[in-house]
Design an enzyme around this catalytic site. Structure first.
Site, PDB file in Angstrom:
ATOM      1  N   GLU A   1      76.608  30.584  85.307  1.00 52.38           N
ATOM      2  CA  GLU A   1      75.632  29.947  84.407  1.00 52.38           C
ATOM      3  C   GLU A   1      74.363  29.573  85.167  1.00 52.38           C
ATOM      4  O   GLU A   1      73.247  29.760  84.691  1.00 52.38           O
ATOM      5  CB  GLU A   1      76.230  28.669  83.786  1.00 52.38           C
ATOM      6  CG  GLU A   1      77.442  28.891  82.896  1.00 52.38           C
ATOM      7  CD  GLU A   1      78.758  28.811  83.653  1.00 52.38           C
ATOM      8  OE1 GLU A   1      78.825  29.283  84.807  1.00 52.38           O
ATOM      9  OE2 GLU A   1      79.726  28.287  83.080  1.00 52.38           O
TER      10      GLU A   1
ATOM     11  N   CYS B   1      81.766  24.264  84.164  1.00 49.51           N
ATOM     12  CA  CYS B   1      81.924  23.128  85.072  1.00 49.51           C
ATOM     13  C   CYS B   1      80.824  22.088  84.821  1.00 49.51           C
ATOM     14  O   CYS B   1      79.812  22.359  84.176  1.00 49.51           O
ATOM     15  CB  CYS B   1      81.917  23.594  86.527  1.00 49.51           C
ATOM     16  SG  CYS B   1      80.275  23.836  87.217  1.00 49.51           S
TER      17      CYS B   1
END
Ligand code: THU
Length: 165
Positions: free
Chosen positions: A74, A111
Site C-alpha cells: 500500500e 497494517c
C-alpha cells in the site's frame, strides 16, 4: 459516558459483484502480487489504485535483508502516486495477496502504518478513497473511506495548532 463507533463496509461474495471499473482495479491488485519482492515472508501483496485521470497505478511489498527496511504494498503505491502523479486524487484502491500455495480467500487487513498512510492521503487531497480488500478469490470488503479503517486516526491538526499555524 460510554461511546461507541460503528464502522460501515460492504461485504460481497465475490469480485463479480463489483462494478466493472472496480473489478479492473482489484484485478490489477491481484496481478500486482506477482511484482512483490518477498523472499523472507513469502507473502506477496499487491495494491492498485485508479486515479482521477482514470489511470491505474500498482504497487507491491518490497522486502529487505534488513527486515524493518521493507515496505508494504500500500505504501509503495501511495508513495509512487504522491511523487509521480502528485496532482491526481486516488478514487479507489484495492489490495490483494498471494500466500504462495496457501489459500488466499480471506480479505487482507492492512497494517496500521498503511492505514495511517491511506488516511494521510485522504487528508492531503481532501477526498475519500474507496478501499477494496480481497484475496486472489473469495469475498470482497469495500470501505467507502480509509478513515473507516482507522478510527481516531492522527491527522496532524493538533500538531498544526501547537505550531500556531
Ligand atoms: N504487508 C503488506 O504489504 N501490506 C499489509 O497491509 C500487510 C503486510 C507485507 C509486509 C511484508 O512484506 C509481508 O506482507 C509480511 O508481513
Amino acid at each position: 459516558m460510554i461511546k461507541k463507533i460503528e464502522i460501515e463496509y460492504e461485504l460481497l461474495d465475490h469480485s463479480g459483484l463489483l462494478s466493472q471499473e472496480d473489478q479492473l482495479v482489484l484485478e490489477a491488485a491481484r496481478k500486482a502480487t506477482q511484482t512483490a519482492y518477498a523472499p523472507y515472508s513469502n507473502f506477496l501483496v499487491g495494491a492498485a489504485a485508479r486515479l482521477s485521470s482514470n489511470e491505474i497505478v500498482i504497487g507491491s511489498n518490497q522486502e529487505s535483508a534488513s527486515y524493518p527496511v521493507g515496505i508494504c504494498a500500500e505504501r509503495t503505491l501511495l508513495n509512487s502516486v504522491g511523487s509521480q502523479f502528485s496532482g491526481e486524487k486516488i478514487q479507489v484502491l484495492a489490495v490483494s495477496y498471494d500466500a504462495i500455495g496457501k489459500p488466499s480467500v480471506d480479505p487482507l487487513s492492512p497494517c496500521g502504518m498503511c492505514r495511517q498512510s491511506l488516511l494521510d492521503f485522504e487528508n492531503r487531497y481532501q477526498a475519500p478513497i474507496r478501499i477494496i480488500l480481497s484475496g486472489l478469490e473469495g469475498p470482497v470488503q469495500v470501505f467507502n473511506s480509509a478513515a473507516h479503517l482507522l478510527p481516531f486516526g492522527f491527522n496532524g491538526s493538533i500538531f498544526k495548532e501547537l505550531r500556531g499555524k
